[in-house]
Scaffold this active site. Sequence first.
Site, short mmCIF file in Angstrom:
data_model
loop_
_atom_site.label_atom_id
_atom_site.label_comp_id
_atom_site.label_asym_id
_atom_site.label_seq_id
_atom_site.Cartn_x
_atom_site.Cartn_y
_atom_site.Cartn_z
N HIS A 149 -32.22 8.40 -10.70
CA HIS A 149 -32.52 8.31 -12.09
C HIS A 149 -31.93 6.98 -12.66
CE1 HIS A 149 -33.81 12.88 -12.21
NE2 HIS A 149 -34.61 12.05 -11.65
N ILE A 186 -18.08 23.95 -9.92
CA ILE A 186 -17.87 22.82 -8.99
C ILE A 186 -16.53 22.77 -8.43
CG2 ILE A 186 -18.77 20.74 -8.11
CD1 ILE A 186 -21.17 21.39 -9.96
N THR A 239 -20.04 17.84 -15.86
CA THR A 239 -19.62 18.67 -17.00
C THR A 239 -18.09 18.75 -17.28
OG1 THR A 239 -19.88 20.68 -16.04
CG2 THR A 239 -21.74 19.67 -17.61
N CYS A 279 -34.31 -5.46 -18.24
CA CYS A 279 -35.48 -5.54 -18.87
C CYS A 279 -36.74 -4.90 -18.19
CB CYS A 279 -35.88 -7.29 -18.81
SG CYS A 279 -37.44 -7.72 -19.31
P1 NAD Z 1 -29.43 20.55 -15.57
O1 NAD Z 1 -29.04 20.19 -17.06
O2 NAD Z 1 -30.78 20.78 -15.47
O3 NAD Z 1 -28.70 21.37 -14.74
C1 NAD Z 1 -27.44 21.52 -14.78
C2 NAD Z 1 -26.91 22.58 -13.96
O4 NAD Z 1 -25.42 22.58 -13.71
C3 NAD Z 1 -27.02 24.09 -14.67
O5 NAD Z 1 -27.83 24.74 -14.12
C4 NAD Z 1 -25.55 24.48 -15.06
O6 NAD Z 1 -25.73 26.02 -14.60
C5 NAD Z 1 -24.88 23.99 -13.97
N1 NAD Z 1 -23.65 23.44 -14.35
C6 NAD Z 1 -23.04 22.96 -15.31
N2 NAD Z 1 -21.71 22.67 -15.20
C7 NAD Z 1 -21.24 23.21 -14.16
C8 NAD Z 1 -19.96 23.40 -13.43
N3 NAD Z 1 -19.20 22.69 -13.94
N4 NAD Z 1 -19.91 23.78 -12.19
C9 NAD Z 1 -21.25 24.41 -11.55
N5 NAD Z 1 -22.46 24.23 -12.36
C10 NAD Z 1 -22.45 23.77 -13.36
O7 NAD Z 1 -29.17 18.88 -14.81
P2 NAD Z 1 -29.99 18.26 -13.71
O8 NAD Z 1 -30.72 19.24 -12.70
O9 NAD Z 1 -29.24 16.86 -13.31
O10 NAD Z 1 -31.39 17.72 -14.33
C11 NAD Z 1 -31.18 17.03 -15.63
C12 NAD Z 1 -31.49 15.77 -15.81
O11 NAD Z 1 -30.61 14.94 -16.81
C13 NAD Z 1 -31.24 14.79 -14.51
O12 NAD Z 1 -32.41 14.01 -14.14
C14 NAD Z 1 -30.01 13.83 -14.94
O13 NAD Z 1 -30.49 12.80 -14.73
C15 NAD Z 1 -29.83 14.03 -16.49
N6 NAD Z 1 -28.76 13.99 -16.89
C16 NAD Z 1 -27.75 13.40 -16.62
C17 NAD Z 1 -26.22 13.44 -16.83
C18 NAD Z 1 -25.28 12.63 -16.36
O14 NAD Z 1 -25.38 11.58 -15.98
N7 NAD Z 1 -23.90 13.32 -16.42
C19 NAD Z 1 -25.99 14.43 -18.04
C20 NAD Z 1 -27.25 15.06 -18.50
C21 NAD Z 1 -28.42 14.79 -18.01
ZN ZN Z 2 -36.97 -10.01 -19.03
#
Ligand code: NAD
Ligand code: ZN
Length: 252
Positions: A125, A242, A32, A133
């Site tokens: 993921h 983070i 994020t 494909c």
């Molecule tokens: P989630 O959205 O369920 O949880 C993210 C968590 O991170 C939240 O609880 C939030 O409070 C916390 N958070 C957000 N920004 C933060 C920061 N700067 N510092 C500390 N904490 C912070 O995400 P998840 O558990 O990864 O599950 C979601 C699914 O969505 C995953 O499977 C992932 O593959 C996919 N996804 C990936 C991306 C990406 O690749 N960047 C983005 C969105 C979703």
């Molecule tokens: Zn193919």
Amino acid sequence: MAVGGLQGALALRALLDGARRVVVFTGAGISTESGIPDFRSPGGIWTRMAPIDFRDFVGSAEMRREAWRRRFAMEEQLALARPNAGHEAVAALVAQGRASHVITQNIDNLHQDSGVPEDKVIEIHGNTRYAKCLECGARMELAPIRAHFEAHGDPPDCEVCSGIVKTATISFGQAMPELEMARAEAATLACDLFLVLGSSLVVYPAAGFPLLAKRNGAKLAIVNREPTEQDGHADLVIHDSIGKVMREAVEF
Ligand code: NAD
Ligand code: ZN
């Protein structure tokens, strides 16, 4: 009990210093600060759009068009995203030989972009920066898919076998990648500190790894802005950003 700020970062530094082999486990929260929204923060993607599950993608040409429209709509944001301090701290832990692997739920390629060698990143993921494909597994780049989509209103079929082409990600309802899951499990069982960065820990089977590590005798640390499902199992919980925490906890 959750701690915040400097106190938490110093406690994390002590845990890292005491560990022989760390595994870092990341979720959308680590990206994020690079401008990519997560799913479950207030205002996250899910508050606006339900995900398309695998069966719908395979079963419906309209769902496939919608999935590709969403993907291309994200392209600019993804292409501009650069690794942030959180990614850099993780890359430093790997470069210093302290972290064996980064297991990531993210699909944005930012760990590789931050310099973590490909073979140390375990993408459970998948990756949205290219396509595959579903039949034969052939890799395709996104630019020609987009050009075809814009010219014809539909994504192309696989050039090799005419199968359905999808971003190389794992959707809800889609089988987990066996090799990556096996590698993630082996890395988890070999670590003595499992560090979760930015995951709500609600998506299974991914969210099973922290508990597997803990049951196997490793310490568990979680850095997440909001409470997670597994805070109660952790040795250290830090509810803070983070980037801020990792800047204090790791030299890079
Ligand atoms: P989630 O959205 O369920 O949880 C993210 C968590 O991170 C939240 O609880 C939030 O409070 C916390 N958070 C957000 N920004 C933060 C920061 N700067 N510092 C500390 N904490 C912070 O995400 P998840 O558990 O990864 O599950 C979601 C699914 O969505 C995953 O499977 C992932 O593959 C996919 N996804 C990936 C991306 C990406 O690749 N960047 C983005 C969105 C979703
Ligand atoms: Zn193919």
